[in-house]
Motif scaffolding. Structure first.
Motif, PDB file in Angstrom:
ATOM      1  N   VAL A  42     -14.467   9.232 -53.998  1.00  0.00           N
ATOM      2  CA  VAL A  42     -15.079   8.256 -53.084  1.00  0.00           C
ATOM      3  C   VAL A  42     -16.293   8.855 -52.389  1.00  0.00           C
ATOM      4  N   THR A  43     -16.115  10.076 -51.898  1.00  0.00           N
ATOM      5  CA  THR A  43     -17.228  10.680 -51.139  1.00  0.00           C
ATOM      6  C   THR A  43     -18.443  10.924 -52.036  1.00  0.00           C
ATOM      7  N   ALA A  44     -18.195  11.113 -53.327  1.00  0.00           N
ATOM      8  CA  ALA A  44     -19.319  11.350 -54.251  1.00  0.00           C
ATOM      9  C   ALA A  44     -20.315  10.198 -54.223  1.00  0.00           C
ATOM     10  N   SER A  45     -19.818   8.990 -53.970  1.00  0.00           N
ATOM     11  CA  SER A  45     -20.718   7.833 -53.976  1.00  0.00           C
ATOM     12  C   SER A  45     -21.604   7.793 -52.731  1.00  0.00           C
ATOM     13  N   TYR A  46     -21.317   8.654 -51.772  1.00  0.00           N
ATOM     14  CA  TYR A  46     -22.163   8.747 -50.573  1.00  0.00           C
ATOM     15  C   TYR A  46     -22.986  10.040 -50.557  1.00  0.00           C
ATOM     16  N   ALA A  47     -22.986  10.739 -51.669  1.00  0.00           N
ATOM     17  CA  ALA A  47     -23.532  12.096 -51.646  1.00  0.00           C
ATOM     18  C   ALA A  47     -24.971  12.214 -52.134  1.00  0.00           C
ATOM     19  N   ARG A  48     -25.548  11.105 -52.599  1.00  0.00           N
ATOM     20  CA  ARG A  48     -26.905  11.204 -53.150  1.00  0.00           C
ATOM     21  C   ARG A  48     -27.731   9.980 -52.786  1.00  0.00           C
ATOM     22  N   ASP A  49     -29.045  10.155 -52.726  1.00  0.00           N
ATOM     23  CA  ASP A  49     -29.918   8.980 -52.660  1.00  0.00           C
ATOM     24  C   ASP A  49     -30.487   8.724 -54.050  1.00  0.00           C
ATOM     25  N   MET A  50     -31.668   8.117 -54.145  1.00  0.00           N
ATOM     26  CA  MET A  50     -32.182   7.661 -55.434  1.00  0.00           C
ATOM     27  C   MET A  50     -33.147   8.641 -56.113  1.00  0.00           C
ATOM     28  N   MET A  51     -33.214   9.876 -55.603  1.00  0.00           N
ATOM     29  CA  MET A  51     -34.154  10.828 -56.182  1.00  0.00           C
ATOM     30  C   MET A  51     -33.428  11.828 -57.071  1.00  0.00           C
ATOM     31  N   PRO A  52     -33.582  11.702 -58.401  1.00  0.00           N
ATOM     32  CA  PRO A  52     -32.821  12.568 -59.303  1.00  0.00           C
ATOM     33  C   PRO A  52     -33.174  14.043 -59.193  1.00  0.00           C
ATOM     34  N   LEU A  53     -34.409  14.351 -58.766  1.00  0.00           N
ATOM     35  CA  LEU A  53     -34.847  15.745 -58.693  1.00  0.00           C
ATOM     36  C   LEU A  53     -34.144  16.558 -57.615  1.00  0.00           C
ATOM     37  N   ALA A  54     -33.699  15.864 -56.553  1.00  0.00           N
ATOM     38  CA  ALA A  54     -33.270  16.587 -55.363  1.00  0.00           C
ATOM     39  C   ALA A  54     -31.891  17.201 -55.529  1.00  0.00           C
ATOM     40  N   PRO A  55     -31.702  18.429 -55.010  1.00  0.00           N
ATOM     41  CA  PRO A  55     -30.375  19.036 -55.035  1.00  0.00           C
ATOM     42  C   PRO A  55     -29.408  18.263 -54.135  1.00  0.00           C
ATOM     43  N   GLY A  56     -28.150  18.251 -54.545  1.00  0.00           N
ATOM     44  CA  GLY A  56     -27.126  17.582 -53.728  1.00  0.00           C
ATOM     45  C   GLY A  56     -25.854  18.397 -53.761  1.00  0.00           C
ATOM     46  N   GLY A  57     -25.002  18.222 -52.751  1.00  0.00           N
ATOM     47  CA  GLY A  57     -23.765  18.979 -52.694  1.00  0.00           C
ATOM     48  C   GLY A  57     -22.567  18.068 -52.495  1.00  0.00           C
ATOM     49  N   SER A  58     -21.410  18.683 -52.264  1.00  0.00           N
ATOM     50  CA  SER A  58     -20.176  17.916 -52.085  1.00  0.00           C
ATOM     51  C   SER A  58     -19.775  17.936 -50.619  1.00  0.00           C
ATOM     52  N   PRO A  59     -19.680  16.768 -50.021  1.00  0.00           N
ATOM     53  CA  PRO A  59     -19.328  16.734 -48.600  1.00  0.00           C
ATOM     54  C   PRO A  59     -17.850  17.043 -48.371  1.00  0.00           C
ATOM     55  N   LEU A  60     -17.591  17.600 -47.200  1.00  0.00           N
ATOM     56  CA  LEU A  60     -16.208  17.762 -46.750  1.00  0.00           C
ATOM     57  C   LEU A  60     -15.606  16.397 -46.458  1.00  0.00           C
ATOM     58  N   ALA A  61     -16.391  15.536 -45.821  1.00  0.00           N
ATOM     59  CA  ALA A  61     -15.911  14.195 -45.479  1.00  0.00           C
ATOM     60  C   ALA A  61     -17.094  13.263 -45.308  1.00  0.00           C
ATOM     61  N   VAL A  62     -16.812  11.977 -45.466  1.00  0.00           N
ATOM     62  CA  VAL A  62     -17.801  10.930 -45.184  1.00  0.00           C
ATOM     63  C   VAL A  62     -17.234  10.093 -44.044  1.00  0.00           C
ATOM     64  N   VAL A  63     -18.024   9.919 -42.976  1.00  0.00           N
ATOM     65  CA  VAL A  63     -17.515   9.158 -41.833  1.00  0.00           C
ATOM     66  C   VAL A  63     -18.376   7.923 -41.598  1.00  0.00           C
ATOM     67  N   LEU A  64     -17.715   6.849 -41.192  1.00  0.00           N
ATOM     68  CA  LEU A  64     -18.417   5.584 -40.971  1.00  0.00           C
ATOM     69  C   LEU A  64     -18.082   5.037 -39.586  1.00  0.00           C
ATOM     70  N   PRO A  65     -18.670   5.619 -38.544  1.00  0.00           N
ATOM     71  CA  PRO A  65     -18.421   5.097 -37.205  1.00  0.00           C
ATOM     72  C   PRO A  65     -19.033   3.706 -37.059  1.00  0.00           C
ATOM     73  N   SER A  66     -18.559   2.965 -36.075  1.00  0.00           N
ATOM     74  CA  SER A  66     -19.063   1.600 -35.914  1.00  0.00           C
ATOM     75  C   SER A  66     -19.844   1.405 -34.617  1.00  0.00           C
ATOM     76  N   ASP A  67     -20.000   2.443 -33.846  1.00  0.00           N
ATOM     77  CA  ASP A  67     -20.823   2.327 -32.636  1.00  0.00           C
ATOM     78  C   ASP A  67     -21.356   3.706 -32.227  1.00  0.00           C
ATOM     79  N   ALA A  68     -22.226   3.690 -31.196  1.00  0.00           N
ATOM     80  CA  ALA A  68     -22.858   4.937 -30.760  1.00  0.00           C
ATOM     81  C   ALA A  68     -21.823   5.935 -30.270  1.00  0.00           C
ATOM     82  N   GLU A  69     -20.780   5.443 -29.598  1.00  0.00           N
ATOM     83  CA  GLU A  69     -19.735   6.343 -29.112  1.00  0.00           C
ATOM     84  C   GLU A  69     -19.081   7.062 -30.290  1.00  0.00           C
TER      85      GLU A  69
END
Lengths: 462, 462
Positions: A25-52
């Motif tokens: 699941v986290t892999a789908s949040y690990a890259r943008d659209m630039m194939p050249l750029a290096p990317g790594g594996s996140p420990l976690a992906v977080v999706l907060p819903s407010d500034a707090e």
């Protein structure tokens, strides 16, 4: 704090569903659209819903000394939003509210997760216009636009993202919330921190809200298309548009490779003719007779510069159809392989030289390079096509990518007009801004993010 | 290094004539135009003639640990350019070259000592337009404009100084020369350092050169004047102009006290009538029938909002004469005493409330307060008049000055729209931006100027 303890703390703070750790699941949040750029594996992906929630994430990561990579929709083209190994990817898409539209003062307050197009539509209902329109406007988010100071087709008349920003709320490296800027159209109380955070690619803080100035909604645009038998002639026409003081609401260029790809994809003849080497597309949104006069002046310049085909329409649908040829270029290029799009901005008098440089590089590396761009700004996107299954072609594509940047700089341009530095142009940033510039960048980064928590290694390394 | 050794070193580096120490002479470089602001006695005043000279001054002062107060013509209204005791005043007026005008790319390169009007005239010869036009445009310098992010009458359509800045050269605290920004209209290579230095009031570095974007020269403006029997009606008209999406090239307001002073000074009847409580002045520079249509729409709004006197002219000389009534207000007020002009910017829907607040404060302190301002931006200049020989009236003037800022903030505004914080609004800056904002300011200041060399105590104290 251990990684497990951090994840537990994040789950406590945000709720279980807002913290993802399954690598698939986290892999789908690990890259943008630039194939050249290096990317790594996140420990976690977080999706907060407010500034707090964002503050809680930043505080927990600061305590655990785990880096944070903020991201929006992931439409970026520089790898700025790419994960690094062991980081927390902080996804802002759930901060998705248009907080306020104040038509009386022509401003709006918006959260970073709102999709650009949704925001445009929301303010349009009040007769208002939010100019920045990157190509990905139907899926990119305002937060990403702010972090990269995004541009688009509007810029020739309406400027880039920073020109619309009045104020920001930003979560800083210690988790505190900075409210900077204002709701008034003018204001000089203190340093312009808002414009410092805009375009800083998530390296200085996390934007959780923006107050932006809006424009009156322009008139439906009238459209001109002009074909040229040489790119020099098209470049000369762009230079004349600038020097004669015309300000179209759109001025795009397509080279021969772009036209060919677009025509093949759309299965239509744009009317450019087989000897057409460059197409200019222009619009005026000044309305009625003013638009007519502006387009007539643009058409005259094109003809004077040797255009053998011009066509003007005031019909909105037909105009959109013509623009479609420009908009589909990247998709059309996928017919030939994978694309790698570059982003250089040169003085507007030197567009033809940039295209000539790209043609030379295309021959040298033996790969198709199509040039499309925002001619009115000098912001060009030479796009290199290579075969996905050929590491050798990929290497040649990278060579071409760099060679194009070199040409851009040699013409007095910049290595990125609107896509950003991210994780692919760090060396080029250093080259463009020099050691003194880089030192000031590092001083500011260290001052605001002493632990190098935010997107470390993006733009430049400490 | 002793003070004598520093002066000797400065004379060695710049030449004897470029270093002034006679107190009678240096006193004339020790203050700007804001009577409220504290000022001190400089150790020396230096007038280098190039960036190398500025670097030499900065290095020598850094070594001697003597603070530097940079200044241009001294037209400022915040005390930012006021000397502090024992400082070196660094005068930039001899860096007075328009280095380049590139009409093809609509940009210019200019040194800080060039007078705003001279620069405007220089680019106008190329059919180009540099918008920022502070009231002191015939004697203020570009460097001061950059350092305060100056505005003017143009802003309602053309924005403030920062909106024109593409790149800067800045001498940093260690004497090195930073070249930041670009010559292209777009560019996102790194942090937007240029916009950080703009408006930083000489606290972060010394600007020695700027690259600015220029606009096509607009058409000669047509002018509308409209009188109202209440300030509320005039305020309502301004709000309607904004909400209906009109963008005049100028939209100024004068209250009853301003009208009265102006009419007395010009020995003429503006045609406002004795029961006129507010005047709006508007221009359109869109040319011919478009200007005619814009002014007709503005006139209709004024009439709808209850204006009982409107007058439109397409004659440039007559338009300038009408504007003259606005331009002379401060001079006209000198007939009644010394003036102290404030600078608040409020949301454009709340102008009438600000004027009402100023009327209330005027009654409370028993002093004349005339309100003029850039209505189209909400940027108002309530101007308090007091007797020069009365310390007691000066105290009441200061009370009114602060009370007006309080009203501005309470209306959602800022304590300075265009004049800056300088040495008179430090406490107000802290109040407006709060402790987190202030902390970030200090972090940036310390990062770029760790020895607190540049204009210490201006804007905020470390």
């Amino acid at each position: 704090m251990s990684n497990d303890a951090l994840v537990a703390k994040l789950r406590d703070g945000l709720g279980k569903d807002a913290v993802l750790t399954d690598p698939d699941v986290t892999a789908s949040y690990a890259r943008d659209m630039m194939p050249l750029a290096p990317g790594g594996s996140p420990l976690a992906v977080v999706l907060p819903s407010d500034a707090e929630g964002v503050q809680a994430v930043v505080r927990a990561c600061a305590e655990a000394k785990v880096p944070i990579v903020p991201r929006g929709a992931g439409s970026g083209l520089s790898g700025a939003a790419n994960a690094i190994d062991g980081c927390v990817v902080l996804v802002l898409t759930k901060l998705d509210q248009v907080v306020e539209i104040d038509a009386g003062n022509r401003l709006a307050v918006v959260q970073p997760g709102v999709v650009n197009l949704d925001f445009r539509n929301a303010v349009e209902k009040h007769g208002l216009f939010y100019p920045p329109d990157p190509s990905s406007y139907d899926w990119c988010t305002i937060g990403g636009n702010l972090s990269t100071n995004a541009g688009g087709l509007c810029c020739v008349k309406y400027g880039v993202t920073t020109d619309s920003v009045l104020g920001l709320e930003v979560v800083l490296a210690d988790g505190s919330l900075l409210k900077t800027g204002r709701r008034t159209v003018k204001g000089v109380a203190g340093y312009d921190l808002a414009k410092l955070f805009v375009g800083s690619e998530g390296t200085l803080g996390v934007i959780t809200q923006a107050t932006v100035a809006l424009k009156p909604l322009p008139q439906a645009p009238a459209t001109l298309v002009a074909g040229f038998t040489t790119t020099e002639a098209a470049g000369e026409a762009v230079a004349r548009v600038v020097s004669e003081g015309l300000v179209p609401s759109l001025l795009e260029i397509m080279d021969a490779a772009s036209i060919k790809a677009s025509e093949a994809y759309l299965k239509t003849d744009i009317g450019a003719g087989s000897d057409c080497k460059a197409l200019l597309l222009a619009q005026s949104d000044s309305g009625a007779e003013v638009a007519r006069r502006e387009l007539a002046a643009l058409e005259q310049i094109c003809t004077d510069c040797g255009s053998d085909m011009t066509y003007v329409t005031e019909d909105l649908a037909e105009g959109n159809m013509l623009l479609q040829a420009r908009r589909v270029v990247l998709t059309a290029l996928e017919h030939y392989g994978i694309w790698l799009t570059d982003d250089v901005c040169v003085p507007r008098t030197r567009i033809a030289e940039l295209i000539a440089g790209c043609e030379r590089i295309s021959e040298e590396v033996g790969l198709r390079i199509a040039v499309v761009g925002h001619a009115g700004d000098g912001n060009m996107h030479p796009t290199i096509v290579y075969q996905p299954d050929s590491p050798e072609e990929f290497e040649r594509a990278k060579t071409a990518f760099d060679a194009i940047l070199e040409v851009g700089l040699s013409l007095g341009g910049t290595v990125t007009g609107e896509h950003g530095v991210g994780k692919i142009k760090r060396e080029w940033l250093a080259k463009e801004i020099g050691p003194v510039g880089l030192r000031v960048h590092r001083q500011i980064k260290r001052a605001l993010d002493p632990e190098n928590l935010f997107n470390p290694g993006s733009m430049f390394s400490l």
